[in-house]
Design a protein around this motif. Sequence first.
Motif, PDB file in Angstrom:
ATOM      1  N   ASN A 156      58.202  66.089  65.390  1.00 57.02           N
ATOM      2  CA  ASN A 156      57.400  65.542  66.479  1.00 57.02           C
ATOM      3  C   ASN A 156      57.616  66.358  67.751  1.00 57.02           C
ATOM      4  O   ASN A 156      58.464  67.257  67.798  1.00 57.02           O
ATOM      5  CB  ASN A 156      57.706  64.055  66.716  1.00 57.02           C
ATOM      6  CG  ASN A 156      59.182  63.801  66.994  1.00 57.02           C
ATOM      7  OD1 ASN A 156      59.796  64.502  67.809  1.00 57.02           O
ATOM      8  ND2 ASN A 156      59.750  62.802  66.340  1.00 57.02           N
ATOM      9  N   VAL A 157      56.862  66.034  68.783  1.00 56.30           N
ATOM     10  CA  VAL A 157      56.904  66.794  70.032  1.00 56.30           C
ATOM     11  C   VAL A 157      58.241  66.621  70.742  1.00 56.30           C
ATOM     12  O   VAL A 157      58.772  67.577  71.332  1.00 56.30           O
ATOM     13  CB  VAL A 157      55.732  66.385  70.946  1.00 56.30           C
ATOM     14  CG1 VAL A 157      55.858  67.030  72.320  1.00 56.30           C
ATOM     15  CG2 VAL A 157      54.396  66.760  70.312  1.00 56.30           C
ATOM     16  N   ALA A 158      58.820  65.421  70.706  1.00 56.61           N
ATOM     17  CA  ALA A 158      60.099  65.191  71.382  1.00 56.61           C
ATOM     18  C   ALA A 158      61.203  66.062  70.787  1.00 56.61           C
ATOM     19  O   ALA A 158      62.024  66.635  71.519  1.00 56.61           O
ATOM     20  CB  ALA A 158      60.477  63.714  71.299  1.00 56.61           C
ATOM     21  N   GLU A 159      61.243  66.165  69.465  1.00 56.36           N
ATOM     22  CA  GLU A 159      62.241  67.030  68.831  1.00 56.36           C
ATOM     23  C   GLU A 159      61.997  68.492  69.198  1.00 56.36           C
ATOM     24  O   GLU A 159      62.950  69.262  69.422  1.00 56.36           O
ATOM     25  CB  GLU A 159      62.211  66.841  67.321  1.00 56.36           C
ATOM     26  CG  GLU A 159      62.709  65.473  66.867  1.00 56.36           C
ATOM     27  CD  GLU A 159      62.483  65.195  65.385  1.00 56.36           C
ATOM     28  OE1 GLU A 159      63.001  64.178  64.892  1.00 56.36           O
ATOM     29  OE2 GLU A 159      61.776  65.990  64.724  1.00 56.36           O
ATOM     30  N   GLU A 161      60.698  69.613  71.963  1.00 59.39           N
ATOM     31  CA  GLU A 161      61.144  69.810  73.344  1.00 59.39           C
ATOM     32  C   GLU A 161      62.666  69.941  73.397  1.00 59.39           C
ATOM     33  O   GLU A 161      63.203  70.783  74.136  1.00 59.39           O
ATOM     34  CB  GLU A 161      60.679  68.637  74.212  1.00 59.39           C
ATOM     35  CG  GLU A 161      61.189  68.653  75.635  1.00 59.39           C
ATOM     36  CD  GLU A 161      60.801  69.903  76.428  1.00 59.39           C
ATOM     37  OE1 GLU A 161      61.508  70.201  77.422  1.00 59.39           O
ATOM     38  OE2 GLU A 161      59.826  70.574  76.068  1.00 59.39           O
ATOM     39  N   ALA A 162      63.376  69.134  72.622  1.00 58.40           N
ATOM     40  CA  ALA A 162      64.835  69.247  72.572  1.00 58.40           C
ATOM     41  C   ALA A 162      65.253  70.622  72.055  1.00 58.40           C
ATOM     42  O   ALA A 162      66.208  71.227  72.549  1.00 58.40           O
ATOM     43  CB  ALA A 162      65.413  68.142  71.693  1.00 58.40           C
ATOM     44  N   SER A 207      54.524  73.019  72.880  1.00 58.60           N
ATOM     45  CA  SER A 207      55.968  73.266  72.822  1.00 58.60           C
ATOM     46  C   SER A 207      56.428  74.486  73.599  1.00 58.60           C
ATOM     47  O   SER A 207      57.579  74.551  74.033  1.00 58.60           O
ATOM     48  CB  SER A 207      56.409  73.424  71.362  1.00 58.60           C
ATOM     49  OG  SER A 207      55.961  74.659  70.828  1.00 58.60           O
TER      50      SER A 207
END
Length: 349
Positions: A156-159, A161-162, A207
Amino acid sequence: MNPLAPLGLAVPVIQAPMAGVSSPEMAAAVSNAGALGSIAVGAVDADQARAMIAAVAARTDRPFNVNLFVHQPAKPRPDVEAQWIAAMAPLFARFDARPPSHLREIYHSFAEDDAMLAMLVEARPAVVSFHFGLPDNRRIARLKSAGCLLAASVTNVAEAEAARRAGIDLLVAQGYEAGGHRGMFDPTLPDGRLGTLALTRLLVARSGLPVIAAGGIMDGRGVLAALDLGAVAAQMGTAFIACPESQADAAYRAALFSDAAYNTVMTRALSGRPARCLRNAFVDWGEGVANAPPDYPIAYDAGKALHQAAKAHGETGFGAQWAGQGAPLARSMPVAELIATIAAEMGAA
Protein backbone atom coordinates in the motif's frame (compact mmCIF):
# COMPACT_ATOMS: atom_id res chain seq x y z
CA MET A 1 16.41 7.41 -13.11
CA ASN A 2 15.99 3.65 -13.17
CA PRO A 3 18.38 2.23 -10.55
CA LEU A 4 18.23 -1.15 -12.32
CA ALA A 5 19.94 0.34 -15.39
CA PRO A 6 23.51 -0.21 -14.12
CA LEU A 7 22.71 -3.92 -13.72
CA GLY A 8 22.48 -4.24 -17.49
CA LEU A 9 19.34 -6.38 -17.62
CA ALA A 10 18.41 -7.42 -21.16
CA VAL A 11 14.90 -8.41 -20.01
CA PRO A 12 13.09 -6.30 -17.34
CA VAL A 13 12.14 -9.31 -15.22
CA ILE A 14 13.03 -10.16 -11.63
CA GLN A 15 12.58 -13.78 -10.60
CA ALA A 16 10.82 -13.69 -7.24
CA PRO A 17 12.91 -15.12 -4.37
CA MET A 18 10.41 -17.85 -3.29
CA ALA A 19 11.96 -19.47 -0.21
CA GLY A 20 11.90 -23.24 -0.58
CA VAL A 21 11.31 -23.07 -4.34
CA SER A 22 14.06 -20.96 -5.84
CA SER A 23 17.60 -22.34 -5.86
CA PRO A 24 21.10 -21.04 -6.61
CA GLU A 25 20.82 -22.88 -9.94
CA MET A 26 17.60 -21.03 -10.75
CA ALA A 27 18.93 -17.61 -9.72
CA ALA A 28 22.11 -18.04 -11.76
CA ALA A 29 20.20 -19.29 -14.80
CA VAL A 30 17.84 -16.30 -14.67
CA SER A 31 20.73 -13.85 -14.40
CA ASN A 32 22.67 -15.59 -17.17
CA ALA A 33 19.59 -15.29 -19.39
CA GLY A 34 19.55 -11.50 -19.00
CA ALA A 35 17.01 -11.01 -16.20
CA LEU A 36 17.63 -10.71 -12.43
CA GLY A 37 17.80 -13.94 -10.46
CA SER A 38 16.99 -14.08 -6.75
CA ILE A 39 17.65 -16.32 -3.79
CA ALA A 40 15.73 -16.25 -0.51
CA VAL A 41 17.80 -16.47 2.67
CA GLY A 42 15.15 -15.41 5.17
CA ALA A 43 14.63 -18.97 6.43
CA VAL A 44 18.33 -19.87 6.85
CA ASP A 45 21.19 -18.66 9.04
CA ALA A 46 24.16 -16.56 7.97
CA ASP A 47 26.43 -19.52 7.22
CA GLN A 48 23.80 -21.19 5.02
CA ALA A 49 23.10 -17.88 3.30
CA ARG A 50 26.81 -17.39 2.61
CA ALA A 51 26.95 -20.83 0.98
CA MET A 52 23.90 -20.05 -1.16
CA ILE A 53 25.38 -16.76 -2.33
CA ALA A 54 28.64 -18.50 -3.17
CA ALA A 55 26.73 -21.16 -5.10
CA VAL A 56 25.06 -18.49 -7.26
CA ALA A 57 28.32 -16.59 -7.76
CA ALA A 58 30.03 -19.80 -8.88
CA ARG A 59 27.45 -20.13 -11.68
CA THR A 60 27.18 -16.54 -12.91
CA ASP A 61 29.16 -13.32 -13.03
CA ARG A 62 25.92 -11.38 -13.49
CA PRO A 63 24.13 -9.42 -10.72
CA PHE A 64 21.55 -11.20 -8.55
CA ASN A 65 19.21 -10.40 -5.66
CA VAL A 66 19.36 -11.70 -2.07
CA ASN A 67 16.03 -11.55 -0.23
CA LEU A 68 15.47 -11.29 3.53
CA PHE A 69 12.47 -11.54 5.85
CA VAL A 70 12.08 -8.49 8.11
CA HIS A 71 8.98 -9.49 10.07
CA GLN A 72 8.36 -8.37 13.61
CA PRO A 73 10.01 -11.02 15.82
CA ALA A 74 7.48 -13.61 16.96
CA LYS A 75 5.99 -13.39 20.45
CA PRO A 76 5.58 -16.77 22.12
CA ARG A 77 2.01 -17.26 23.37
CA PRO A 78 1.97 -20.65 25.11
CA ASP A 79 -1.81 -20.75 25.46
CA VAL A 80 -2.41 -19.97 21.77
CA GLU A 81 0.27 -22.45 20.72
CA ALA A 82 -1.17 -25.20 22.94
CA GLN A 83 -4.65 -24.64 21.47
CA TRP A 84 -3.22 -24.76 17.94
CA ILE A 85 -1.40 -28.01 18.64
CA ALA A 86 -4.59 -29.50 20.08
CA ALA A 87 -6.60 -28.39 17.04
CA MET A 88 -4.07 -30.04 14.72
CA ALA A 89 -3.76 -33.26 16.72
CA PRO A 90 -6.50 -35.10 14.74
CA LEU A 91 -4.66 -34.29 11.50
CA PHE A 92 -1.44 -35.80 12.84
CA ALA A 93 -3.39 -38.82 14.08
CA ARG A 94 -4.58 -39.51 10.54
CA PHE A 95 -0.95 -40.21 9.68
CA ASP A 96 -0.04 -42.15 12.84
CA ALA A 97 1.96 -39.21 14.13
CA ARG A 98 1.98 -36.94 17.15
CA PRO A 99 2.07 -33.16 16.88
CA PRO A 100 5.06 -31.33 18.38
CA SER A 101 4.87 -31.01 22.15
CA HIS A 102 5.69 -27.32 21.78
CA LEU A 103 6.30 -24.92 18.92
CA ARG A 104 9.43 -22.89 18.26
CA GLU A 105 10.40 -19.90 16.17
CA ILE A 106 12.02 -21.80 13.30
CA TYR A 107 13.99 -18.83 11.95
CA HIS A 108 14.70 -15.27 12.98
CA SER A 109 13.93 -11.92 11.43
CA PHE A 110 16.70 -9.95 9.75
CA ALA A 111 15.62 -7.18 12.11
CA GLU A 112 17.61 -8.92 14.86
CA ASP A 113 20.20 -10.94 12.89
CA ASP A 114 23.56 -9.17 13.09
CA ALA A 115 25.43 -12.21 11.77
CA MET A 116 23.39 -12.06 8.55
CA LEU A 117 24.08 -8.33 8.26
CA ALA A 118 27.83 -8.81 8.64
CA MET A 119 27.83 -11.59 6.05
CA LEU A 120 25.92 -9.46 3.51
CA VAL A 121 28.21 -6.48 3.98
CA GLU A 122 31.13 -8.80 3.27
CA ALA A 123 29.45 -10.54 0.30
CA ARG A 124 28.14 -7.29 -1.24
CA PRO A 125 25.38 -8.73 -3.47
CA ALA A 126 24.24 -6.35 -6.18
CA VAL A 127 20.67 -6.23 -4.87
CA VAL A 128 19.25 -6.91 -1.40
CA SER A 129 15.48 -7.01 -0.99
CA PHE A 130 13.19 -7.09 2.05
CA HIS A 131 9.85 -8.76 2.67
CA PHE A 132 7.42 -8.18 5.59
CA GLY A 133 8.94 -4.86 6.59
CA LEU A 134 12.04 -2.69 6.75
CA PRO A 135 15.28 -3.05 8.69
CA ASP A 136 16.46 -0.25 10.96
CA ASN A 137 18.50 2.71 9.78
CA ARG A 138 21.80 1.14 10.86
CA ARG A 139 21.25 -1.97 8.76
CA ILE A 140 20.12 0.04 5.75
CA ALA A 141 23.13 2.38 6.02
CA ARG A 142 25.60 -0.51 6.23
CA LEU A 143 24.11 -2.28 3.21
CA LYS A 144 24.10 0.91 1.17
CA SER A 145 27.70 1.62 2.16
CA ALA A 146 28.55 -1.85 0.82
CA GLY A 147 27.13 -0.80 -2.55
CA CYS A 148 23.93 -2.87 -2.41
CA LEU A 149 20.83 -1.66 -4.23
CA LEU A 150 17.90 -2.00 -1.80
CA ALA A 151 14.34 -3.03 -2.67
CA ALA A 152 11.32 -3.62 -0.43
CA SER A 153 7.97 -5.30 -0.98
CA VAL A 154 5.01 -3.05 -0.19
CA THR A 155 1.27 -3.57 -0.40
CA ASN A 156 0.00 0.00 0.00
CA VAL A 157 0.96 3.67 -0.22
CA ALA A 158 1.72 4.02 3.51
CA GLU A 159 4.28 1.21 3.38
CA ALA A 160 5.79 2.77 0.26
CA GLU A 161 6.17 6.10 2.04
CA ALA A 162 7.89 4.38 4.98
CA ALA A 163 10.27 2.70 2.53
CA ARG A 164 11.07 6.01 0.84
CA ARG A 165 11.81 7.68 4.17
CA ALA A 166 14.05 4.77 5.14
CA GLY A 167 16.23 5.18 2.05
CA ILE A 168 15.01 2.21 0.01
CA ASP A 169 15.90 2.47 -3.70
CA LEU A 170 13.13 0.39 -5.32
CA LEU A 171 9.60 -0.68 -4.42
CA VAL A 172 8.16 -4.09 -5.24
CA ALA A 173 4.43 -3.41 -5.61
CA GLN A 174 2.95 -6.70 -4.42
CA GLY A 175 -0.62 -6.98 -5.65
CA TYR A 176 -3.19 -9.16 -3.95
CA GLU A 177 -2.92 -11.57 -6.90
CA ALA A 178 0.61 -12.57 -5.91
CA GLY A 179 1.45 -16.05 -4.69
CA GLY A 180 3.17 -16.74 -1.39
CA HIS A 181 3.22 -14.56 1.69
CA ARG A 182 1.68 -11.10 1.71
CA GLY A 183 4.41 -8.56 2.36
CA MET A 184 2.28 -6.49 4.76
CA PHE A 185 4.41 -4.75 7.37
CA ASP A 186 1.75 -5.35 10.03
CA PRO A 187 -0.58 -8.30 9.35
CA THR A 188 -2.84 -7.27 12.24
CA LEU A 189 -3.99 -4.20 10.29
CA PRO A 190 -6.78 -4.32 7.68
CA ASP A 191 -5.54 -5.32 4.24
CA GLY A 192 -6.74 -3.03 1.45
CA ARG A 193 -6.16 -5.95 -0.97
CA LEU A 194 -4.97 -3.67 -3.75
CA GLY A 195 -4.45 -5.47 -7.03
CA THR A 196 -1.25 -5.20 -9.03
CA LEU A 197 -2.68 -2.75 -11.58
CA ALA A 198 -4.06 -0.27 -9.05
CA LEU A 199 -1.11 -0.55 -6.65
CA THR A 200 1.50 -0.13 -9.36
CA ARG A 201 -0.17 2.99 -10.75
CA LEU A 202 -0.63 4.46 -7.27
CA LEU A 203 3.01 3.94 -6.38
CA VAL A 204 4.30 5.21 -9.73
CA ALA A 205 2.20 8.35 -9.27
CA ARG A 206 2.66 8.92 -5.53
CA SER A 207 5.75 7.22 -4.09
CA GLY A 208 8.61 9.08 -5.75
CA LEU A 209 10.50 5.79 -6.17
CA PRO A 210 10.91 3.38 -9.11
CA VAL A 211 8.40 0.53 -8.96
CA ILE A 212 8.62 -3.17 -9.78
CA ALA A 213 5.18 -4.68 -10.41
CA ALA A 214 4.48 -8.09 -8.85
CA GLY A 215 1.44 -10.35 -8.80
CA GLY A 216 -0.28 -12.34 -11.54
CA ILE A 217 2.35 -11.60 -14.22
CA MET A 218 3.11 -14.78 -16.18
CA ASP A 219 4.18 -13.88 -19.72
CA GLY A 220 5.59 -11.20 -22.00
CA ARG A 221 2.29 -9.40 -22.41
CA GLY A 222 2.01 -9.19 -18.64
CA VAL A 223 5.49 -7.69 -18.41
CA LEU A 224 4.61 -5.12 -21.08
CA ALA A 225 1.43 -4.23 -19.19
CA ALA A 226 3.50 -3.59 -16.06
CA LEU A 227 5.86 -1.35 -18.03
CA ASP A 228 2.89 0.50 -19.51
CA LEU A 229 1.71 1.20 -15.97
CA GLY A 230 5.02 2.93 -15.32
CA ALA A 231 6.91 0.09 -13.63
CA VAL A 232 10.61 -0.31 -14.39
CA ALA A 233 10.35 -4.11 -14.30
CA ALA A 234 8.07 -7.01 -13.42
CA GLN A 235 8.68 -9.56 -10.68
CA MET A 236 7.50 -13.09 -11.52
CA GLY A 237 7.36 -16.04 -9.14
CA THR A 238 4.69 -18.57 -10.05
CA ALA A 239 5.95 -18.47 -13.64
CA PHE A 240 9.20 -20.16 -12.50
CA ILE A 241 7.80 -22.89 -10.22
CA ALA A 242 7.60 -25.52 -12.97
CA CYS A 243 11.11 -24.88 -14.31
CA PRO A 244 13.50 -27.81 -13.82
CA GLU A 245 15.79 -25.54 -11.78
CA SER A 246 12.99 -25.09 -9.22
CA GLN A 247 13.04 -26.97 -5.91
CA ALA A 248 9.28 -27.61 -6.07
CA ASP A 249 8.58 -31.32 -5.62
CA ALA A 250 6.59 -33.48 -8.01
CA ALA A 251 3.36 -33.10 -6.04
CA TYR A 252 3.63 -29.30 -6.05
CA ARG A 253 4.23 -29.30 -9.82
CA ALA A 254 1.31 -31.64 -10.39
CA ALA A 255 -0.98 -29.43 -8.29
CA LEU A 256 0.15 -26.37 -10.27
CA PHE A 257 -1.08 -28.01 -13.48
CA SER A 258 -4.33 -29.26 -11.93
CA ASP A 259 -7.69 -27.58 -11.44
CA ALA A 260 -6.33 -26.23 -8.13
CA ALA A 261 -4.50 -23.57 -10.15
CA TYR A 262 -7.86 -21.93 -10.87
CA ASN A 263 -8.68 -21.60 -7.18
CA THR A 264 -5.79 -20.07 -5.24
CA VAL A 265 -6.76 -18.83 -1.79
CA MET A 266 -5.27 -16.70 0.96
CA THR A 267 -4.61 -18.65 4.16
CA ARG A 268 -2.94 -18.15 7.55
CA ALA A 269 -3.12 -21.80 8.54
CA LEU A 270 0.25 -22.90 7.21
CA SER A 271 2.54 -20.26 8.66
CA GLY A 272 0.58 -17.79 10.75
CA ARG A 273 0.69 -15.02 8.12
CA PRO A 274 -1.58 -14.52 5.10
CA ALA A 275 -0.22 -16.28 2.02
CA ARG A 276 -1.75 -17.25 -1.33
CA CYS A 277 -1.73 -21.00 -1.91
CA LEU A 278 -3.16 -23.60 -4.23
CA ARG A 279 -6.25 -25.01 -2.53
CA ASN A 280 -5.31 -28.27 -0.80
CA ALA A 281 -6.28 -30.31 2.25
CA PHE A 282 -4.48 -28.06 4.72
CA VAL A 283 -6.07 -24.93 3.26
CA ASP A 284 -9.50 -26.56 3.55
CA TRP A 285 -8.82 -27.48 7.18
CA GLY A 286 -7.64 -23.95 7.94
CA GLU A 287 -10.88 -22.46 6.67
CA GLY A 288 -12.86 -24.54 9.14
CA VAL A 289 -10.77 -24.17 12.29
CA ALA A 290 -11.91 -21.60 14.85
CA ASN A 291 -8.52 -21.08 16.53
CA ALA A 292 -6.25 -18.21 15.57
CA PRO A 293 -2.79 -19.49 14.61
CA PRO A 294 0.33 -18.61 16.62
CA ASP A 295 2.65 -15.86 15.44
CA TYR A 296 4.64 -16.27 12.24
CA PRO A 297 6.86 -18.26 11.94
CA ILE A 298 6.00 -20.22 15.09
CA ALA A 299 2.86 -21.61 13.43
CA TYR A 300 5.04 -22.78 10.54
CA ASP A 301 6.76 -25.24 12.89
CA ALA A 302 3.50 -27.18 13.21
CA GLY A 303 2.67 -26.83 9.52
CA LYS A 304 6.02 -28.19 8.38
CA ALA A 305 5.80 -31.10 10.83
CA LEU A 306 2.33 -32.03 9.57
CA HIS A 307 3.49 -31.86 5.95
CA GLN A 308 6.32 -34.29 6.68
CA ALA A 309 4.00 -36.69 8.53
CA ALA A 310 1.45 -36.62 5.71
CA LYS A 311 4.09 -36.97 3.00
CA ALA A 312 5.50 -40.06 4.71
CA HIS A 313 2.07 -41.65 4.19
CA GLY A 314 1.79 -40.58 0.55
CA GLU A 315 -0.49 -37.60 1.21
CA THR A 316 0.82 -34.43 -0.44
CA GLY A 317 -2.03 -32.02 0.27
CA PHE A 318 -0.57 -30.50 3.44
CA GLY A 319 2.39 -28.61 1.98
CA ALA A 320 2.94 -24.94 1.30
CA GLN A 321 2.04 -24.97 -2.40
CA TRP A 322 2.24 -21.22 -2.91
CA ALA A 323 0.96 -19.81 -6.22
CA GLY A 324 -0.52 -16.61 -7.58
CA GLN A 325 -3.77 -16.04 -9.44
CA GLY A 326 -1.98 -16.38 -12.78
CA ALA A 327 -1.14 -20.02 -11.98
CA PRO A 328 -3.15 -21.54 -14.88
CA LEU A 329 -0.71 -19.79 -17.25
CA ALA A 330 2.30 -21.64 -15.82
CA ARG A 331 4.68 -23.30 -18.28
CA SER A 332 7.19 -26.08 -17.77
CA MET A 333 10.48 -25.23 -19.47
CA PRO A 334 14.08 -24.48 -18.48
CA VAL A 335 14.72 -21.02 -17.08
CA ALA A 336 16.74 -19.83 -20.09
CA GLU A 337 13.98 -20.91 -22.46
CA LEU A 338 11.32 -19.23 -20.32
CA ILE A 339 13.21 -15.91 -20.25
CA ALA A 340 13.77 -16.11 -24.02
CA THR A 341 10.07 -16.88 -24.55
CA ILE A 342 9.02 -13.91 -22.38
CA ALA A 343 11.35 -11.63 -24.32
CA ALA A 344 9.97 -12.92 -27.64
CA GLU A 345 6.39 -12.37 -26.43
CA MET A 346 7.27 -8.81 -25.51
CA GLY A 347 8.77 -8.22 -28.94
CA ALA A 348 5.78 -9.69 -30.75
CA ALA A 349 3.11 -7.80 -28.82
